[in-house]
Structures are given as C-alpha cells and as structure tokens.
Motif scaffolding. Structure first.
Motif, PDB file in Angstrom:
ATOM      1  N   HIS A 200     -55.327 -58.311  48.806  1.00  0.00           N
ATOM      2  CA  HIS A 200     -55.795 -57.239  47.939  1.00  0.00           C
ATOM      3  C   HIS A 200     -54.896 -56.852  46.866  1.00  0.00           C
ATOM      4  O   HIS A 200     -53.847 -56.590  46.840  1.00  0.00           O
ATOM      5  CB  HIS A 200     -56.074 -56.018  48.942  1.00  0.00           C
ATOM      6  N   VAL A 201     -55.836 -56.915  45.648  1.00  0.00           N
ATOM      7  CA  VAL A 201     -54.968 -56.783  44.413  1.00  0.00           C
ATOM      8  C   VAL A 201     -55.057 -55.270  43.636  1.00  0.00           C
ATOM      9  O   VAL A 201     -54.570 -55.042  42.577  1.00  0.00           O
ATOM     10  CB  VAL A 201     -55.013 -57.686  43.251  1.00  0.00           C
ATOM     11  N   GLY A 202     -55.576 -54.406  44.508  1.00  0.00           N
ATOM     12  CA  GLY A 202     -55.949 -53.118  43.827  1.00  0.00           C
ATOM     13  C   GLY A 202     -54.705 -52.282  44.034  1.00  0.00           C
ATOM     14  O   GLY A 202     -53.795 -52.550  44.925  1.00  0.00           O
ATOM     15  N   GLU A 203     -54.816 -50.938  43.706  1.00  0.00           N
ATOM     16  CA  GLU A 203     -53.738 -49.960  43.692  1.00  0.00           C
ATOM     17  C   GLU A 203     -53.705 -49.473  44.933  1.00  0.00           C
ATOM     18  O   GLU A 203     -52.555 -49.260  45.506  1.00  0.00           O
ATOM     19  CB  GLU A 203     -53.765 -49.098  42.732  1.00  0.00           C
ATOM     20  N   LYS A 204     -54.935 -49.140  45.588  1.00  0.00           N
ATOM     21  CA  LYS A 204     -54.776 -48.516  47.068  1.00  0.00           C
ATOM     22  C   LYS A 204     -55.812 -49.147  47.876  1.00  0.00           C
ATOM     23  O   LYS A 204     -56.859 -49.852  47.272  1.00  0.00           O
ATOM     24  CB  LYS A 204     -54.983 -47.161  46.844  1.00  0.00           C
ATOM     25  N   THR A 205     -55.685 -49.133  49.074  1.00  0.00           N
ATOM     26  CA  THR A 205     -56.691 -49.562  49.978  1.00  0.00           C
ATOM     27  C   THR A 205     -57.069 -48.414  50.832  1.00  0.00           C
ATOM     28  O   THR A 205     -56.337 -47.833  51.687  1.00  0.00           O
ATOM     29  CB  THR A 205     -55.705 -50.573  50.972  1.00  0.00           C
ATOM     30  N   PRO A 206     -58.622 -48.248  50.627  1.00  0.00           N
ATOM     31  CA  PRO A 206     -59.081 -47.200  51.279  1.00  0.00           C
ATOM     32  C   PRO A 206     -59.423 -47.387  52.801  1.00  0.00           C
ATOM     33  O   PRO A 206     -59.584 -48.713  53.078  1.00  0.00           O
ATOM     34  CB  PRO A 206     -60.433 -46.901  50.751  1.00  0.00           C
ATOM     35  N   SER A 207     -59.339 -46.451  53.679  1.00  0.00           N
ATOM     36  CA  SER A 207     -59.687 -46.365  55.197  1.00  0.00           C
ATOM     37  C   SER A 207     -58.929 -47.918  55.724  1.00  0.00           C
ATOM     38  O   SER A 207     -59.325 -48.699  56.200  1.00  0.00           O
ATOM     39  CB  SER A 207     -61.035 -46.703  55.192  1.00  0.00           C
ATOM     40  N   LEU A 208     -57.701 -47.932  55.857  1.00  0.00           N
ATOM     41  CA  LEU A 208     -56.931 -48.896  56.479  1.00  0.00           C
ATOM     42  C   LEU A 208     -57.155 -49.018  57.696  1.00  0.00           C
ATOM     43  O   LEU A 208     -57.360 -50.217  58.257  1.00  0.00           O
ATOM     44  CB  LEU A 208     -55.672 -48.693  56.301  1.00  0.00           C
ATOM     45  N   PRO A 209     -57.531 -47.891  58.632  1.00  0.00           N
ATOM     46  CA  PRO A 209     -58.042 -47.873  60.114  1.00  0.00           C
ATOM     47  C   PRO A 209     -59.064 -48.868  60.091  1.00  0.00           C
ATOM     48  O   PRO A 209     -59.249 -49.463  61.154  1.00  0.00           O
ATOM     49  CB  PRO A 209     -58.121 -46.457  60.367  1.00  0.00           C
ATOM     50  N   HIS A 210     -60.013 -49.009  59.438  1.00  0.00           N
ATOM     51  CA  HIS A 210     -61.069 -49.731  59.370  1.00  0.00           C
ATOM     52  C   HIS A 210     -60.860 -51.410  59.528  1.00  0.00           C
ATOM     53  O   HIS A 210     -61.316 -52.114  60.089  1.00  0.00           O
ATOM     54  CB  HIS A 210     -62.265 -49.383  58.287  1.00  0.00           C
TER      55      HIS A 210
END
Length: 443
Positions: A200-210
C-alpha cells in the motif's frame, strides 16, 4: 425512485429492550468469497440475508458457484465451488451498490475461463474502483472501461495463461480510499501463481480492522497470510483455500450501533445478545466509544449467551478530537448521538467516507443542518457542535440510497419530534427488517 416516507418514532419513555442483530455483512461476504475459492462445499450458518449478500450470491452464481439456501432456515447457505476451481467467463456480474461485491469479486475474473462484465446501480458509478483494478492489471488482467476510467461498468479479461511462478507477484496500489481494495486482492492472493506481495503506497490506511478481518479469515481457510502494517505490506503464499465444513457468522456489530446508541439518546437500556468476546469486526470498538460518551456498558452472560448491555440517562458527553480511523463505518450512528452532546466533537480519520454509498460527510452535514443542528466538514472528517434542544426541529430526512444515513435519521427521531425518513427501505442492504426491529425496540 422510491419515495416512501416513514415517520421516525419518538421515544416517549426510557428504553428497555433486547435486540437480536442479524449476521455480519462483512463476515458473510468474506465467507461466501472464501467458500467459493475452496474445493469442498461449506455450510454457512447465521449468514446475513440482505441485498448485499443476495448480490454477492448472485455474482458467485454467475461465475458458476452453487449457493443453496436451506429450505428450513434461510440464514443457512451451502456454497459449492465450481469443478476444478475454474470460474465461468463470458458472463455478467451485477454489483448493485455493494462495495464488497464490486471490490472483492473482480479478482475472480483472474480465475475465469473468459471475460467477465461488471455493472451496478447508477449510483455505484461514482464509487472508486481504480486501485483494485490497477492491482489486477499488474497481475496480468486486461480492463476495458465502458464509462469513466476507474469506475463501473467495465470488463475484465483474465491473463491468457496463468503460467508457473516460484516468486510472489508484487503489486503496488494506493488504498487510501478504501480498505476493500487491499482485501479484494488479498482474498484471491493464494490463487495467484507464486502468491502475492501487496504494497500500500498511500499515506494512510483506512479501517485497518477490516483488513485484519480479511487476514484472519484467510488464515481460517488454511492460507498462509501475513501483515507488516508498519511497512504497509501484506503477503499471501500460494496454496489451497478451504474453510472448515461448517462456519457460523457473528452478529453484525456495526449494525448494533443504532440500537445500542439509542440507549444514550432516549435513556434506558438496550441489550444485544451473542456479543463475541473477541472479534475482528470494527464494530467491536463500539462499546468503548459509547462508554466515552457517558454510557454504562456491561457484558452479562445469561444461560450461556453473552450480551452487550448499554445504559444511558439522556446525558451525552462531547468528545473533542475523536479519531475514528479504525471504525469509520459507524460514524453516522455516532454522529447522531453527538448531535445531542454537551460539547463539540470533531470526528477525524474518516475522509474516505466521501467514497462510500454516498459522500457520507457531506450527507451528515446536510441532514444535521436540516433539523437545526450545527456541523461542518473537515479535511478528514466532520465537526459537530451542540445547540440548545429547542432549536432542533423535525424535517424530512434524505437517505441518499445509503442504509447508514437511514438509521442515522431514525436515531435523530428518537429525541426530535416530526422527523420523517425518505426511502427507509435502503436499510435492506444490511438490515432487512430495520423498521420492525426499531419499532419493536421502542415497545
């Protein structure tokens, strides 16, 4: 267009209710996917029966998977993969407005014997798809867009030959817009020759629990899947995918949010049975959030059943800066509670909600303002300010074909007289009998 108007009931006394929540949509659709990727039939019990799961089963059937519903218990479904694990090509998959269908099923086209067409509701054309499709292109698929690039509708043609590979295929995508892009690729990773290494090359990862849920479910299906969350790298080794012969689906803890949150808005007590001691669902964070808002939360066990019990007295604490990155899907329910709070709250870490069924941040601001509340968008979230109770008033609430906006409006109606909800039927996406459950809770 559905124009049904539903009068949201106002609570006239403190609540005292037990509400049974149907199975988790997130788990139901992941189990359907993993069962279809296996070699032997899998019996799923407690499966959510809603529009999203019907769309998933319809998609799998189009690809040659059998999904047989038990004649006695319609929440029990037996999934039988196609012979030799080869999915049918030259077929059409309809995604509706279901994110898990439009982002999880395209990976199956890599394993099909011909091109697969994907389409959905007109509103689905606005939902981003490009990261997962870019990932499939990096794995050798060909994508033909029939509208805007990176969105539905499109056709996926699998690689001419899977070939043999001893090293993992490395894929780089920006999944900042949705955790489903990562999950969709990980779910088919074991069937990629040599396996998959996803960056994943983006700045943030939404919803890591998923994403953690996806990794845990892969492991439950015998897949060697690992996560390096610090480096944003996930690895899936090649091998057989096979869930146990029988799997039970947990209740949808995020769908419990409107009901448990109702205890704070209306006062009283609401209980949800079969609450798991441990879970990969982001909704598992809900009791802690409600406690911070002033709820009394406990987990009594009666006759072997574990409950989540939430009590409130009508007073709600504002939370200041509130990072909701891990559980953005419950933001609408929490926003409804915070409209009545005693201090401002800025829910942050949820900018990706602009790409859900609707732009949820814009929709929440619109609807809070519509009833006389105060809210505005932030770069990465939404700010809600308290107003005197007398300034809040009834209104006809829009739902934007979004199930969580419909339940949000119902929650406001608990304390604001005269709230009506346009197209409450959109709740069928995950709660087929929401209206019956809601009125039943109010007695």
């Amino acid at each position: 267009m559905n124009t049904t108007i539903w009068p949201a009931p106002t609570a006239t006394r403190p609540l005292d209710a037990t509400v049974e929540i149907p199975g988790s949509k997130s788990l139901s659709n992941r189990y359907l996917i993993l069962a279809a990727l296996g070699t032997q039939p899998v019996r799923l019990t407690g499966l959510l029966r809603s529009r999203d799961t019907e769309l998933m089963m319809g998609a799998l059937r189009a690809l040659g998977v059998r999904c047989d519903v038990d004649e006695q218990v319609d929440t029990t479904v037996t999934v039988t993969p196609p012979a030799e694990g080869r999915f049918h090509g030259n077929t059409k998959v309809f995604c509706g407005l279901a994110g898990t269908v439009m982002r999880f099923v395209p990976g199956f086209a890599m394993l099909a014997d011909g091109p697969v067409d994907f389409d959905g509701d007109e509103q689905a054309y606005a939902r981003p798809m490009k990261p997962v499709l870019d990932g499939l292109e990096q794995l050798g698929a060909t994508i033909e867009y029939h509208g805007e690039e990176g969105r539905l509708p499109f056709t996926i043609t699998p690689p001419a030959s899977a070939g043999e590979c001893t090293s993992p295929s490395v894929v780089n995508i920006d999944s900042s817009g949705s955790s489903q892009f990562i999950s969709g690729l990980l779910l088919v990773g074991a069937r990629v020759p040599g396996g998959l290494e996803l960056h994943h090359v983006g700045e943030k990862t939404p919803s890591l629990p998923h994403i953690r849920m996806t990794v845990a479910d892969l492991r439950a299906a015998g897949v060697d899947a690992t996560a390096d969350e610090q480096s944003h790298v996930w690895r899936v080794q090649p091998g057989t995918v096979q869930l146990p012969g029988s799997v039970t689906v947990e209740p949808d803890l995020s769908n419990a949010a409107p009901f448990l949150g109702a205890a704070l808005i209306a006062g009283g007590t609401v209980r949800v049975p079969n609450w798991p001691e441990t879970t990969t669902q982001p909704g598992g964070l809900l009791p802690g959030y409600l406690e911070r808002m002033g709820a009394k939360v406990s987990f009594p066990v009666e006759n072997g059943t574990r409950y989540c019990e939430v009590g409130g007295d009508g007073h709600i604490n504002g939370l200041g800066d509130f990072d909701l990155t891990a559980a953005g899907e419950i933001a609408p329910s929490l926003a409804a509670i915070l409209v009545f709070a005693d201090a401002p709250t800025s829910m942050i870490g949820i900018g990706h909600l602009r790409g859900h069924e609707t732009n949820r941040l814009e929709a929440l601001v619109n609807e809070i303002t519509r009833v006389g509340g105060k809210a505005h968008e932030l770069a990465d979230g939404i700010a809600i300010e308290p107003v005197p109770a007398g300034e809040l008033h009834g209104a006809e609430m829009e739902t934007y074909a979004d199930h969580r906006m419909a339940t949000f409006a119902a929650m406001l109606g608990l304390r604001i007289e005269g709230v009506t909800v346009r197209n409450v039927e959109t709740t069928r996406k995950t709660l087929p009998d929401f209206v019956g459950m809601w009125t039943g809770m109010l007695g």
